[in-house]
Design a protein around this motif. Structure first.
Motif, PDB file in Angstrom:
ATOM      1  N   PRO A 720       0.829  -1.204   0.000  1.00  0.00           N
ATOM      2  CA  PRO A 720       0.000   0.000   0.000  1.00  0.00           C
ATOM      3  C   PRO A 720       0.868   1.260   0.000  1.00  0.00           C
ATOM      4  CG  PRO A 720       0.026  -0.989   2.172  1.00  0.00           C
ATOM      5  CD  PRO A 720       0.756  -1.926   1.272  1.00  0.00           C
ATOM      6  N   THR A 721       0.373   2.316  -0.645  1.00  0.00           N
ATOM      7  CA  THR A 721       1.132   3.578  -0.645  1.00  0.00           C
ATOM      8  C   THR A 721       0.727   4.444   0.537  1.00  0.00           C
ATOM      9  OG1 THR A 721      -0.547   4.530  -2.079  1.00  0.00           O
ATOM     10  CG2 THR A 721       1.451   3.666  -3.142  1.00  0.00           C
ATOM     11  N   ILE A 722      -0.343   4.056   1.179  1.00  0.00           N
ATOM     12  CA  ILE A 722      -0.787   4.803   2.363  1.00  0.00           C
ATOM     13  C   ILE A 722      -1.512   3.852   3.314  1.00  0.00           C
ATOM     14  CG2 ILE A 722      -3.005   5.523   1.303  1.00  0.00           C
ATOM     15  CD1 ILE A 722      -1.909   8.316   2.910  1.00  0.00           C
ATOM     16  N   ARG A 723      -1.415   4.209   4.598  1.00  0.00           N
ATOM     17  CA  ARG A 723      -2.065   3.380   5.628  1.00  0.00           C
ATOM     18  C   ARG A 723      -3.101   4.211   6.357  1.00  0.00           C
ATOM     19  NH1 ARG A 723       3.213   1.025   7.133  1.00  0.00           N
ATOM     20  NH2 ARG A 723       3.584   3.037   8.126  1.00  0.00           N
ATOM     21  N   LYS A 742     -10.706   4.337  -2.724  1.00  0.00           N
ATOM     22  CA  LYS A 742     -10.566   3.396  -3.826  1.00  0.00           C
ATOM     23  C   LYS A 742     -11.486   3.809  -4.981  1.00  0.00           C
ATOM     24  CE  LYS A 742     -10.425  -1.518  -4.701  1.00  0.00           C
ATOM     25  NZ  LYS A 742     -10.815  -2.819  -4.221  1.00  0.00           N
ATOM     26  N   LYS A 743     -12.738   4.101  -4.591  1.00  0.00           N
ATOM     27  CA  LYS A 743     -13.761   4.375  -5.599  1.00  0.00           C
ATOM     28  C   LYS A 743     -13.477   5.702  -6.307  1.00  0.00           C
ATOM     29  CE  LYS A 743     -18.534   5.366  -5.100  1.00  0.00           C
ATOM     30  NZ  LYS A 743     -18.801   6.420  -4.509  1.00  0.00           N
ATOM     31  N   ASP A 744     -13.225   6.747  -5.543  1.00  0.00           N
ATOM     32  CA  ASP A 744     -13.124   8.082  -6.143  1.00  0.00           C
ATOM     33  C   ASP A 744     -11.719   8.439  -6.601  1.00  0.00           C
ATOM     34  OD1 ASP A 744     -15.766   8.323  -5.544  1.00  0.00           O
ATOM     35  OD2 ASP A 744     -15.504   9.649  -3.812  1.00  0.00           O
ATOM     36  N   TRP A 745     -10.688   7.803  -6.003  1.00  0.00           N
ATOM     37  CA  TRP A 745      -9.319   8.247  -6.271  1.00  0.00           C
ATOM     38  C   TRP A 745      -8.376   7.122  -6.671  1.00  0.00           C
ATOM     39  CZ3 TRP A 745      -9.679  13.394  -6.303  1.00  0.00           C
ATOM     40  CH2 TRP A 745     -10.737  13.967  -5.560  1.00  0.00           C
ATOM     41  N   GLY A 746      -8.935   5.938  -6.743  1.00  0.00           N
ATOM     42  CA  GLY A 746      -8.125   4.808  -7.224  1.00  0.00           C
ATOM     43  C   GLY A 746      -6.976   4.430  -6.302  1.00  0.00           C
ATOM     44  N   TYR A 844     -12.407  14.170   5.812  1.00  0.00           N
ATOM     45  CA  TYR A 844     -11.141  14.729   6.301  1.00  0.00           C
ATOM     46  C   TYR A 844     -10.039  13.677   6.307  1.00  0.00           C
ATOM     47  CZ  TYR A 844     -13.015  19.302   7.388  1.00  0.00           C
ATOM     48  OH  TYR A 844     -13.540  20.565   7.271  1.00  0.00           O
ATOM     49  N   ILE A 845     -10.442  12.431   6.500  1.00  0.00           N
ATOM     50  CA  ILE A 845      -9.436  11.352   6.418  1.00  0.00           C
ATOM     51  C   ILE A 845      -8.879  11.298   4.987  1.00  0.00           C
ATOM     52  CG2 ILE A 845      -9.042   8.859   6.611  1.00  0.00           C
ATOM     53  CD1 ILE A 845     -11.343   8.825   8.717  1.00  0.00           C
ATOM     54  N   ILE A 846      -9.796  11.385   4.020  1.00  0.00           N
ATOM     55  CA  ILE A 846      -9.362  11.329   2.617  1.00  0.00           C
ATOM     56  C   ILE A 846      -8.479  12.539   2.288  1.00  0.00           C
ATOM     57  CG2 ILE A 846     -10.173  11.449   0.219  1.00  0.00           C
ATOM     58  CD1 ILE A 846     -12.713   9.947   1.232  1.00  0.00           C
ATOM     59  N   LEU A 847      -8.929  13.713   2.725  1.00  0.00           N
ATOM     60  CA  LEU A 847      -8.156  14.928   2.460  1.00  0.00           C
ATOM     61  C   LEU A 847      -6.741  14.802   3.030  1.00  0.00           C
ATOM     62  CD1 LEU A 847      -7.999  17.892   1.492  1.00  0.00           C
ATOM     63  CD2 LEU A 847      -8.898  18.584   3.719  1.00  0.00           C
ATOM     64  N   THR A 848      -6.664  14.329   4.247  1.00  0.00           N
ATOM     65  CA  THR A 848      -5.348  14.193   4.887  1.00  0.00           C
ATOM     66  C   THR A 848      -4.486  13.178   4.133  1.00  0.00           C
ATOM     67  OG1 THR A 848      -6.511  14.564   6.973  1.00  0.00           O
ATOM     68  CG2 THR A 848      -4.224  13.880   7.142  1.00  0.00           C
ATOM     69  N   ALA A 849      -5.126  12.109   3.699  1.00  0.00           N
ATOM     70  CA  ALA A 849      -4.377  11.056   2.989  1.00  0.00           C
ATOM     71  C   ALA A 849      -3.857  11.574   1.648  1.00  0.00           C
ATOM     72  CB  ALA A 849      -5.280   9.841   2.783  1.00  0.00           C
ATOM     73  N   ILE A 850      -4.709  12.266   0.919  1.00  0.00           N
ATOM     74  CA  ILE A 850      -4.296  12.755  -0.410  1.00  0.00           C
ATOM     75  C   ILE A 850      -3.182  13.797  -0.258  1.00  0.00           C
ATOM     76  CG2 ILE A 850      -5.087  14.080  -2.428  1.00  0.00           C
ATOM     77  CD1 ILE A 850      -6.309  11.344  -2.536  1.00  0.00           C
TER      78      ILE A 850
END
Ligand SMILES: Cc1ncc(C[n+]2csc(CCOP(=O)(O)OP(=O)(O)O)c2C)c(N)n1
Ligand SMILES: [Mg+2]
Length: 883
Positions: A720-723, A742-746, A844-850
């Motif tokens: 994985p590239t992120i955890r 996964k769905k929105d950002w692959g 916010y989890i997604i934002l932080t991850a991206i």
């Protein structure tokens, strides 16, 4: 109206004579009955009698009611004098060798007689046929307790030399009673003022609980609590007095060392602490025994025909009494007796020197013995002995009765010689100025006396036993339904815990040892069905027909009830937890408390008690119910707990878990019980439980050990590239974020569940420390490193607690670490809105991850902007910390 403006003295005299007759002919009981009947009659005719909980400022026990003293007073005095000397010497030496190390001389100096009489005649040790009494020693009196243990051969010179020097190679003595530091000696941690009195009450009540439930015999063991008069100002000190009287705890005796002083000055300079305490205790239904005046005063009170002395002692305040101690005989004559010629006449045959030495109650073994004797035989009520003493007794100018006395810890040569003379310590001038420890030879009268007395009473005290009868924990399969998941059914972690408790209490081997404790919140947690199943402990049984008696699950109180329903009383509940959690030591019987409460009213309200529980090596489970700053949604700012895990993490023997699924609860509780009763480990488990309903999956294979260690894998691709780390109720936001990523950002993240940030940190810290001090060895790996394979991709964590809780592990997680948490005061709203407000939700989890991936150079930063737009994240939104 009082004695001095009586309009009809003759009539008053006639009434008194009638009472005198009644006393002579029929005794105290009948006289009391007559007086009470008269009062009732007068009140029924409209006389409004003032409520008065006080008796005159005199000893409760009259000289003619005193039993003969059963000991050898001379020998006891010699022993006591040497204990005093050694206690003083211990503190003086410690401060000579290590200036500033501290210690207290004056507290024990005031309490020496209270302890000496009790050690020789009352306090039972662990070999006594009826078992050991539980004794809460006044924390600051510890030097005296060590000094006595030294005389009986339990400590040597090195021990005493190392008072407050526990890190010396040969070991030392702890400053105060700390069972954690001296586990074979101290039983109870008492030095945080106010905890002792409350814990003592609940220990006495728990003793009754064990007896009423048939778990142990009633051998009339007692709980003694030695307390300071200043300590009684703590709200906890008097907070549970009515419980003790309501429960008729005649197994409980408070001994309050009323030296009229606290640390800075008088406890009540302008009034009388003894009278105030008498009122409070009598009002609360206690048996009160005042020990104010020594035998030297008996004759004076007897000759006080016109009550002039009585009037005078009622009039002086504690500030005056302290001044008399400091100023001496001539001053006492002039300022106390000088009030009237009649008083002066009473003492004209007594010299100034003698006047100064007239003993007060708490320093007179005869009076003290009489008080204990009555206290241990009193039936139906708890007893408090209010003993008047002098702080720094025997220190003379070095501190006796003075405002500086509490902190006095150094004596110069002159002061040492004064002390030596005062207590006839057989040391030459040269010797005495070195403040040596004095020991009686094994052949001496004194050594034999004190040894025999203790032998007769069942051995040394303090003494902490740790020999519980072994118990085994049933297999984890008793919780199979929790391990299997809930299928379609949505439940909360609180509900699954209640299910676990139900299963556990039904278990044949361990069920009866479970002690559920609740402060009036059972219905909130869905525990009310247990009322009927287990019964609520009530020493009186159930004397009424409950309003819901027609229902199957009625409010059942019973003498053998298992639940401790403590009412709205977190301090009392944690005291019950401590009593049950130390039963393995105090009673030799493993009991496992499960104290469930509103999470917010746990650590931040009673952390001092929890700290003391750790000190006392208590074992059990604390359950913070309705936890989580955003998970408990409607209740708002004062109810939403987002930080108890910080406190838990800082408490050394607490293992804290924030759990998401039923199988995690079963795994942790099962493991915890094994540690407590099978491995004999002194651990307290803290579990936060929530009220959000969702479905619980079955337990994945081979994760039990990882759940206990604090981190287990939910899902991971090859590289994985992120955890993402989720914890407790926010695990589900993390799962939702992973789906969207996964769905929105692959992007397919690795997903992990953190059951305990603090356990992970402790393990990592230990490993780090080992590696630090073993540079030549192959480095060890922490659980985090093992599990994460040193893969240095970014990690994003979301939890329902302040960021510092998850940041604990930041330094030990390979790669960049981002913590989302619920810092700031709570609010009332829906969970969804709250999680958005605190910026811990899936978006916010997604934002932080991206953004993390962009910072790593794996994505353009414009992606983060796209995330903001896609999920309508407002850059103008105010911060939850500052708003
Ligand atoms: C909760 C708490 N607050 C403050 C202290 C600090 N302290 C230690 S002893 C003391 C005075 C004690 O006075 P008292 O209870 O009358 O005992 P004495 O030494 O007079 O017998 C204080 C304030 C403490 N130990 N615990
Ligand atoms: Mg005091």
């Amino acid at each position: 109206m009082n004695l001095y403006n009586d309009p009809d003295i003759q009539e008053t005299q006639e009434w008194i004579e009638s009472i005198e007759d009644a006393l002579e002919e029929h005794g105290y009981e009948r006289t009391r009955y007559l007086l009470e009947t008269l009062i009732d009659f007068a009140e029924s005719k409209g006389a409004r009698l003032p409520f008065n909980t006080n008796t005159p400022f005199l000893n409760t026990i009259l000289p003619e009611q005193q039993p003969d003293y059963p000991g050898d007073r001379e020998t006891e005095r010699t022993i006591k004098s040497i204990v005093r000397w050694n206690a003083m010497a211990m503190v003086v030496k410690a401060n000579k060798e290590a200036p500033g190390i501290g210690g207290h001389i004056s507290t024990f100096a005031s309490a020496a007689t209270l302890y000496e009489v009790a050690f020789n005649h009352f306090l039972k040790g662990h070999n006594h046929p009826s078992g050991q009494d539980m004794v809460f020693f006044q924390g600051h009196a510890s030097p005296g307790i060590y000094a006595r243990a030294f005389l009986s051969g339990r400590f040597n010179d090195a021990h005493l030399n190392n008072f407050r020097r526990e890190l010396t190679d040969s070991g030392g003595l702890s400053s105060y009673p700390h069972p954690y530091l001296m586990p074979d000696f101290w039983q109870f941690a008492t030095v945080s003022m106010g905890l002792g009195p409350m814990m003592a009450i609940y220990q006495a009540r728990f003793m009754r609980y064990m007896i009423d439930r048939g778990l142990m015999e009633n051998t009339r063991r007692k709980v003694f609590a030695y307390l300071g008069d200043g300590e009684m100002d703590e709200p906890e000190s008097t907070g549970a007095l009515t419980l003790a009287s309501r429960e008729h705890l005649d197994n409980l005796i408070f001994v309050i060392n009323c030296n009229l002083q606290r640390l800075d000055g008088p406890v009540r300079g302008n009034s009388k602490i003894i009278q105030e305490l008498e009122g409070a205790f009598r009002g609360a239904g206690w048996n009160v025994i005042k020990v104010i005046w020594g035998s030297d005063w008996d004759e004076l009170f007897e000759s006080d025909q016109n009550k002039a002395l009585l009037e005078r002692i009622e009039e002086v305040v504690d500030g005056d009494l302290l001044k008399y101690v400091v100023e001496g005989g001539a001053y006492i004559r002039e300022h106390f007796f000088g009030k009237s010629p009649e008083l002066l006449k009473m003492v004209e045959h007594i010299s100034d020197e003698k006047l100064e030495k007239m003993k007060i109650g708490g320093h007179d073994p005869l009076k003290v013995y009489a008080a204990y004797n009555e206290a241990i035989n009193h039936k139906g009520e708890p007893t408090v002995i209010l003993a008047r003493t002098i702080k720094g007794y025997g220190l003379g100018e070095a501190g006796e009765g003075r405002n500086i006395t509490h902190n006095q810890k150094k004596l110069n040569e002159e002061e040492l010689l004064y002390f030596r003379d005062r207590f006839n310590v057989p040391l030459s001038d040269d010797e005495a100025t070195q403040a040596p420890f004095y020991r009686f030879s094994d052949e001496s009268n004194e050594y034999k006396y004190l040894s025999e007395k203790r032998k007769k009473l069942g051995g040394p005290l303090p003494f902490r036993v740790n020999k519980p009868t072994p118990v085994s924990v049933p297999k984890i399969s008793i919780f199979q339904e929790m391990l299997d998941g809930t299928g379609e059914r949505s439940i909360s972690t609180t509900m699954s815990f209640v299910r676990l408790l139900t299963i556990l209490t039904k278990d044949k081997s361990i069920g009866k040892r479970i002690v559920p404790i609740i402060p009036d919140e059972a219905r909130t947690f869905g525990m009310d069905p247990l009322f009927r199943q287990l019964g609520i402990y009530a020493s009186a049984g159930q004397l009424y027909d409950p309003v819901d008696s027609d229902q199957f699950l009625y409010y059942k109180e019973a003498k053998n009830g298992q639940i401790l329903e403590e009412g709205i009383n977190e301090a009392g509940s944690i005291s019950s937890f401590i009593a049950a959690g130390t039963s393995y030591s105090n009673h030799g019987i493993h009991m496992i408390p499960f104290y469930i409460y509103y999470s917010m009213f746990g650590f931040q309200r009673v952390w001092d008690f929890i700290w003391a529980a750790g000190d006392m090596r208590a074992r059990g489970f604390l359950l913070g119910g309705t936890a989580g700053r955003t998970t408990l949604n409607g209740e708002g700012l004062q109810h939403q707990d987002g930080h108890s895990h910080l406190a838990a993490a800082a408490t050394p023997n607490i293992k804290a878990y924030d759990l998401a699924y039923a199988y995690e609860i079963a795994t942790i509780v099962h493991h915890g019980m094994k540690e407590m009763v099978q491995d004999n480990k002194d651990v307290i488990y803290y579990l936060t439980l929530e009220n959000e309903n969702y479905t619980h999956p079955p337990m994945p294979d081979n994760v039990a050990e990882d759940i206990i260690k604090g981190l287990y894998k939910i899902h991971s691709t090859e590289n994985p590239t992120i955890r993402l780390f989720g914890s407790g109720p926010l695990m589900r936001e993390v799962l939702a974020a992973a789906d969207l990523l996964k769905k929105d950002w692959g992007i397919e993240p690795g997903i992990w569940n953190v059951t305990s940030f603090s356990e992970l940190r402790r393990d990592a810290e230990e490993v780090e420390r080992w590696n630090l001090i073993h540079p030549d060895k192959e480095p060890r790996q922490s659980h985090l490193e093992c599990k994460l394979s040193n893969n240095r991709v970014p990690t994003v964590t979301s939890s329902d607690y302040v960021k510092m809780v998850s940041e604990q592990i930041g330094p030990y997680v390979p790669g960049p670490y981002y913590a989302l948490g619920t810092d700031g005061f709570g609010r009332s709203d829906t969970r969804e809105n709250l999680r958005h407000f605190f910026e811990v939700d899936r978006y916010y989890i997604i934002l932080t991850a991206i953004r993390a991936l962009a910072l790593e150079g794996q994505l353009e930063m414009s992606k983060a902007d796209e995330v903001m737009k896609k999920y309508n994240l407002n850059p103008e939104k105010s911060s939850p910390i500052t708003v």
